[in-house]
Design a protein around this motif. Sequence first.
Motif, PDB file in Angstrom:
ATOM      1  N   ILE A 109       0.828  -1.209   0.000  1.00 58.51           N
ATOM      2  CA  ILE A 109       0.000   0.000   0.000  1.00 58.51           C
ATOM      3  C   ILE A 109       0.863   1.260   0.000  1.00 58.51           C
ATOM      4  CG2 ILE A 109      -0.187  -0.051   2.536  1.00 58.51           C
ATOM      5  CD1 ILE A 109      -3.055   1.136   2.179  1.00 58.51           C
ATOM      6  N   SER A 110       0.411   2.256  -0.771  1.00 58.32           N
ATOM      7  CA  SER A 110       0.969   3.601  -0.717  1.00 58.32           C
ATOM      8  C   SER A 110      -0.006   4.454   0.080  1.00 58.32           C
ATOM      9  CB  SER A 110       1.140   4.160  -2.136  1.00 58.32           C
ATOM     10  OG  SER A 110       1.568   5.505  -2.082  1.00 58.32           O
ATOM     11  N   SER A 111       0.325   4.748   1.306  1.00 59.49           N
ATOM     12  CA  SER A 111      -0.624   5.394   2.221  1.00 59.49           C
ATOM     13  C   SER A 111      -0.782   6.879   1.911  1.00 59.49           C
ATOM     14  CB  SER A 111      -0.163   5.218   3.671  1.00 59.49           C
ATOM     15  OG  SER A 111      -0.156   3.858   4.034  1.00 59.49           O
ATOM     16  N   ILE A 112      -2.020   7.287   1.659  1.00 59.14           N
ATOM     17  CA  ILE A 112      -2.314   8.705   1.472  1.00 59.14           C
ATOM     18  C   ILE A 112      -2.057   9.465   2.769  1.00 59.14           C
ATOM     19  CG2 ILE A 112      -4.128  10.380   0.939  1.00 59.14           C
ATOM     20  CD1 ILE A 112      -5.412   8.222  -0.824  1.00 59.14           C
ATOM     21  N   ALA A 156      -0.302   8.946   6.426  1.00 57.95           N
ATOM     22  CA  ALA A 156       0.668   8.066   7.083  1.00 57.95           C
ATOM     23  C   ALA A 156       0.124   7.413   8.345  1.00 57.95           C
ATOM     24  CB  ALA A 156       1.932   8.856   7.419  1.00 57.95           C
ATOM     25  N   GLU A 157      -0.969   7.936   8.894  1.00 57.05           N
ATOM     26  CA  GLU A 157      -1.472   7.430  10.178  1.00 57.05           C
ATOM     27  C   GLU A 157      -2.926   6.984  10.117  1.00 57.05           C
ATOM     28  OE1 GLU A 157      -0.715  10.455  13.048  1.00 57.05           O
ATOM     29  OE2 GLU A 157       1.447  10.492  12.697  1.00 57.05           O
ATOM     30  N   ALA A 158      -3.461   6.795   8.914  1.00 54.70           N
ATOM     31  CA  ALA A 158      -4.910   6.596   8.795  1.00 54.70           C
ATOM     32  C   ALA A 158      -5.378   5.160   8.955  1.00 54.70           C
ATOM     33  CB  ALA A 158      -5.387   7.121   7.434  1.00 54.70           C
ATOM     34  N   SER A 159      -4.501   4.164   8.860  1.00 58.59           N
ATOM     35  CA  SER A 159      -4.967   2.780   8.741  1.00 58.59           C
ATOM     36  C   SER A 159      -4.415   1.857   9.808  1.00 58.59           C
ATOM     37  CB  SER A 159      -4.585   2.241   7.349  1.00 58.59           C
ATOM     38  OG  SER A 159      -5.112   3.046   6.325  1.00 58.59           O
ATOM     39  N   SER A 160      -4.054   2.361  10.964  1.00 58.26           N
ATOM     40  CA  SER A 160      -3.455   1.515  11.997  1.00 58.26           C
ATOM     41  C   SER A 160      -4.408   0.409  12.441  1.00 58.26           C
ATOM     42  CB  SER A 160      -3.011   2.357  13.191  1.00 58.26           C
ATOM     43  OG  SER A 160      -4.103   3.073  13.736  1.00 58.26           O
ATOM     44  N   VAL A 161      -5.705   0.707  12.510  1.00 57.85           N
ATOM     45  CA  VAL A 161      -6.687  -0.314  12.908  1.00 57.85           C
ATOM     46  C   VAL A 161      -6.712  -1.443  11.884  1.00 57.85           C
ATOM     47  CG1 VAL A 161      -9.138  -0.795  13.278  1.00 57.85           C
ATOM     48  CG2 VAL A 161      -8.122   1.295  14.213  1.00 57.85           C
ATOM     49  N   GLN A 162      -6.729  -1.082  10.605  1.00 59.65           N
ATOM     50  CA  GLN A 162      -6.741  -2.096   9.539  1.00 59.65           C
ATOM     51  C   GLN A 162      -5.444  -2.904   9.537  1.00 59.65           C
ATOM     52  OE1 GLN A 162      -7.849   1.020   9.170  1.00 59.65           O
ATOM     53  NE2 GLN A 162     -10.006   0.628   8.669  1.00 59.65           N
ATOM     54  N   PHE A 163      -4.319  -2.236   9.793  1.00 55.76           N
ATOM     55  CA  PHE A 163      -3.041  -2.945   9.813  1.00 55.76           C
ATOM     56  C   PHE A 163      -2.982  -3.913  10.994  1.00 55.76           C
ATOM     57  CE2 PHE A 163      -0.891   0.855   7.516  1.00 55.76           C
ATOM     58  CZ  PHE A 163      -1.412   0.413   6.315  1.00 55.76           C
ATOM     59  N   GLY A 195       5.446   5.767   2.540  1.00 55.42           N
ATOM     60  CA  GLY A 195       5.326   4.847   3.660  1.00 55.42           C
ATOM     61  C   GLY A 195       4.312   5.295   4.692  1.00 55.42           C
ATOM     62  N   ASN A 196       4.327   4.666   5.848  1.00 58.01           N
ATOM     63  CA  ASN A 196       3.437   5.056   6.945  1.00 58.01           C
ATOM     64  C   ASN A 196       4.138   4.789   8.267  1.00 58.01           C
ATOM     65  OD1 ASN A 196       2.672   2.201   7.772  1.00 58.01           O
ATOM     66  ND2 ASN A 196       1.987   2.240   5.629  1.00 58.01           N
ATOM     67  N   THR A 197       3.481   5.128   9.349  1.00 62.46           N
ATOM     68  CA  THR A 197       4.108   5.065  10.671  1.00 62.46           C
ATOM     69  C   THR A 197       3.896   3.740  11.375  1.00 62.46           C
ATOM     70  OG1 THR A 197       2.122   6.077  11.648  1.00 62.46           O
ATOM     71  CG2 THR A 197       3.892   7.566  10.973  1.00 62.46           C
ATOM     72  N   TYR A 198       3.189   2.798  10.740  1.00 57.22           N
ATOM     73  CA  TYR A 198       2.893   1.523  11.392  1.00 57.22           C
ATOM     74  C   TYR A 198       4.189   0.736  11.611  1.00 57.22           C
ATOM     75  CZ  TYR A 198       0.311  -2.713  12.560  1.00 57.22           C
ATOM     76  OH  TYR A 198      -0.215  -3.810  13.205  1.00 57.22           O
ATOM     77  N   GLN A 199       4.345   0.174  12.808  1.00 59.22           N
ATOM     78  CA  GLN A 199       5.600  -0.481  13.168  1.00 59.22           C
ATOM     79  C   GLN A 199       5.803  -1.835  12.494  1.00 59.22           C
ATOM     80  OE1 GLN A 199       8.067   0.985  15.128  1.00 59.22           O
ATOM     81  NE2 GLN A 199       6.728   2.723  14.678  1.00 59.22           N
ATOM     82  N   GLY A 200       4.732  -2.447  12.009  1.00 61.44           N
ATOM     83  CA  GLY A 200       4.851  -3.792  11.461  1.00 61.44           C
ATOM     84  C   GLY A 200       5.094  -3.861   9.967  1.00 61.44           C
ATOM     85  N   ILE A 201       5.395  -2.747   9.314  1.00 58.25           N
ATOM     86  CA  ILE A 201       5.631  -2.753   7.870  1.00 58.25           C
ATOM     87  C   ILE A 201       6.871  -3.595   7.553  1.00 58.25           C
ATOM     88  CG2 ILE A 201       6.182  -1.317   5.867  1.00 58.25           C
ATOM     89  CD1 ILE A 201       3.317  -1.042   6.893  1.00 58.25           C
ATOM     90  N   GLN A 202       6.755  -4.496   6.576  1.00 60.38           N
ATOM     91  CA  GLN A 202       7.835  -5.414   6.245  1.00 60.38           C
ATOM     92  C   GLN A 202       8.934  -4.748   5.417  1.00 60.38           C
ATOM     93  OE1 GLN A 202       7.821  -8.790   7.319  1.00 60.38           O
ATOM     94  NE2 GLN A 202       6.205  -7.904   8.583  1.00 60.38           N
ATOM     95  N   GLU A 243      14.722  -6.023   2.981  1.00 60.91           N
ATOM     96  CA  GLU A 243      15.343  -4.799   3.464  1.00 60.91           C
ATOM     97  C   GLU A 243      14.244  -3.882   4.013  1.00 60.91           C
ATOM     98  OE1 GLU A 243      18.569  -3.962   3.477  1.00 60.91           O
ATOM     99  OE2 GLU A 243      19.176  -5.873   2.576  1.00 60.91           O
ATOM    100  N   ALA A 244      14.559  -3.125   5.041  1.00 66.47           N
ATOM    101  CA  ALA A 244      13.565  -2.201   5.578  1.00 66.47           C
ATOM    102  C   ALA A 244      13.226  -1.126   4.553  1.00 66.47           C
ATOM    103  CB  ALA A 244      14.082  -1.560   6.860  1.00 66.47           C
ATOM    104  N   GLN A 245      14.221  -0.693   3.784  1.00 63.37           N
ATOM    105  CA  GLN A 245      14.037   0.378   2.815  1.00 63.37           C
ATOM    106  C   GLN A 245      14.653  -0.020   1.488  1.00 63.37           C
ATOM    107  OE1 GLN A 245      12.482   3.315   4.063  1.00 63.37           O
ATOM    108  NE2 GLN A 245      12.162   3.877   1.921  1.00 63.37           N
ATOM    109  N   VAL A 246      13.872   0.087   0.407  1.00 60.21           N
ATOM    110  CA  VAL A 246      14.362  -0.138  -0.947  1.00 60.21           C
ATOM    111  C   VAL A 246      14.316   1.199  -1.672  1.00 60.21           C
ATOM    112  CG1 VAL A 246      13.950  -1.304  -3.151  1.00 60.21           C
ATOM    113  CG2 VAL A 246      13.587  -2.531  -0.983  1.00 60.21           C
TER     114      VAL A 246
END
Length: 417
Positions: free
Chosen positions: A138-141, A143-150, A166-173, A391-394
Amino acid sequence: MKKKVTAAVSIAVCAALGICACSSGRESSSFTGDATEEPSYQAKLNAISPEAYSGIEGLELEPGTYISVIGKEDESAYWKQIKAGVEQAAVDLNEELGYSGDDEIKVIFNAPGEPEDIDEQVNILDEELARYPDVIAISSIDAEASSVQFDLATMNGIPIVAFESGNTYQGIQCTCSTDNTRAAQTAAQKLCSSINEEGKVILVVPDSVSKSSKDQVSAFREELLSNHLDVNLAGVIYMDQLDTMKRQAAAEQLNIAYDDVVKASDIASGVETTAGSGDEGVQQASELLEEVDAIAGEMENEDVVAWYFEQNPDLKGCLGTSAEATQLILGAADRTEGLDDMVVIGFDAGKDQVEALENEEIDGLIVQNPFGMGYAAVVAAARTVLQSGNEAQVDTGFIWVDQENLEDENIQALLYE
């Protein structure tokens, strides 16, 4: 004298569009007797780092694997390139694995019908979660809108990959995107050099909520403060706040303090209740708002940005961090007296931006790699499903383009319309 505009451009390539991947669409390498011919999009893949995300070799996905890709929109040239990269990766995967019919890797691209529609993107995410894909990119419009869904995705074993923004969710692969900090720093350096390291500049960005925009603004500010002390950032224009700016411009035209407009809005909506906000106060507030909004409603986006420019008559330069922001700057500059020598830098390499560069309206472009973003996002998603590590960042790369190198073969391979 022609206006000078400098634009930072996104790297990308024209490719066929389609919703599902099918093996007939791949541009495969072929042996001619002398050398192996590379597909036309190879230059975009070569810009990706680490190199592991530029190809699909070794991604032994199970038949029928479902990769859900959610973008911000799909109508602009930039997003068509991202979608093309997504679909090309899916085509390449299926051909490499020999899958067809029900066995095909299913890669579905969805995006809001209206650009930057946060609510619709969240609804799409909800719908995709109900289909239980193997992974979501996902490309988050926001950065903090979808934490519940994640959180829900994590509970159901559906990993999340980010791309483009990206977004601020801690579990992003993994996040596959431009290095927005470095891109904004480069744009700032080019802009400051073009105005001889002195004067006022303005930054125009697509929104105030995405991680990409936040990173760009932060990096631009820091570059000025650290290395260009005689260049002053006069303001940041967020395109998702243009309606508020129109109200401010309308209030000024009516000789009304904008604080009074804000207060009237609060009273009319019931947010503020004071002794003076009874029925008569609400009526007065509503009438004031109606008068302001009547004028604001007649303004085009270019009008209000031109108004903002007029507040800074000694403006020397402007940076837009998307194709839309760049075009908005050009349109507003055309409506503003005294800006013939203003330098403008922007992002993206669509047809309009390249034509403006050719016509000497734009001094330069920083070109991102949207095709590569889409392709790398699918590779990262596949690696996530296979639990092969990410990798955390590509970094999908960017390049500076100006009139001197525009016709270079390696530059032309990265432009798009």
